[in-house]
Design a protein around this motif. Structure first.
Motif, PDB file in Angstrom:
ATOM      1  N   ALA A   1       0.835  -1.202   0.000  1.00 24.25           N
ATOM      2  CA  ALA A   1       0.000   0.000   0.000  1.00 24.25           C
ATOM      3  C   ALA A   1       0.873   1.256   0.000  1.00 24.25           C
ATOM      4  O   ALA A   1       0.593   2.216  -0.731  1.00 24.25           O
ATOM      5  N   GLN A   2       1.929   1.248   0.807  1.00 22.37           N
ATOM      6  CA  GLN A   2       2.824   2.407   0.852  1.00 22.37           C
ATOM      7  C   GLN A   2       3.541   2.588  -0.478  1.00 22.37           C
ATOM      8  O   GLN A   2       3.663   3.701  -0.970  1.00 22.37           O
ATOM      9  N   GLU A   3       4.012   1.506  -1.073  1.00 22.12           N
ATOM     10  CA  GLU A   3       4.672   1.607  -2.378  1.00 22.12           C
ATOM     11  C   GLU A   3       3.713   2.145  -3.432  1.00 22.12           C
ATOM     12  O   GLU A   3       4.097   2.936  -4.286  1.00 22.12           O
ATOM     13  N   ARG A   4       2.459   1.716  -3.356  1.00 23.90           N
ATOM     14  CA  ARG A   4       1.470   2.210  -4.304  1.00 23.90           C
ATOM     15  C   ARG A   4       1.276   3.719  -4.149  1.00 23.90           C
ATOM     16  O   ARG A   4       1.188   4.458  -5.118  1.00 23.90           O
ATOM     17  N   ARG A   5       1.241   4.201  -2.896  1.00 23.22           N
ATOM     18  CA  ARG A   5       1.100   5.641  -2.661  1.00 23.22           C
ATOM     19  C   ARG A   5       2.314   6.401  -3.188  1.00 23.22           C
ATOM     20  O   ARG A   5       2.175   7.469  -3.773  1.00 23.22           O
TER      21      ARG A   5
END
Length: 161
Positions: free
Chosen positions: A133-137
């Motif tokens: 999720a953080q990488e996607r953000r």
């Protein structure tokens, strides 16, 4: 005229009786076939991948045995011959004490280790989800900046006209 007679009621009932007899011999034919297929698949996987891993308690017991064997077999070249024998005795004593402490816990609570293994898997899945999720953000933010024409970094557009 023909001498053929129409089949009697008894002759007509025989095939039905045979079907009933076949049904009566194996009422769970589907379950039996599924079990046979499952056993065949298990045998194929064992042949291809080796035996399946045991429970978490069995795997911990194997780990303790392996570590104990490795520690017992270590020879310290840094110590002299006299000190090496004493060090080996100390290592063997520590290994015996560790086994004595671990074995009763494994024997009394084998299911605890299965739960701990499952909890570890759940924690790993939660961590992966958070990281993804953080990488996607991070990647979405970079794409939005480039779409606006700002470029990859904190730069300023200068109008020359």
């Amino acid at each position: 005229m023909s001498e053929e007679r129409p089949p009697s009621d008894a002759a007509r009932e025989e095939p039905a009786d045979e079907v009933r007899a076949a049904d009566a011999t194996d009422p769970d034919a589907w379950a039996t076939a599924c079990e046979e297929d499952l056993e065949a698949e298990k045998a194929r996987r064992r042949a291809r991948y080796g035996p399946p891993p045991g429970s978490a308690a069995e795997e911990l017991r194997k780990l303790v045995e392996t570590v104990a064997d490795k520690l017992s077999g270590l020879q310290s070249p840094l110590l002299g011959a006299a000190a090496s024998g004493t060090a080996q005795q100390v290592v063997n004593q520590v290994v015996r004490q560790a086994k004595a402490a671990v074995e009763p816990v494994i024997e009394r609570n084998p299911e605890v280790f299965d739960h701990l293994a499952a909890a570890g898997s759940e924690l790993l899945a939660a961590y992966r989800s958070a990281v993804q999720a953080q990488e996607r953000r991070w990647t979405d933010r970079g794409t939005a900046r480039r779409d606006e024409g700002e470029g990859p970094g904190p730069s300023e557009r200068i109008d020359v006209d």
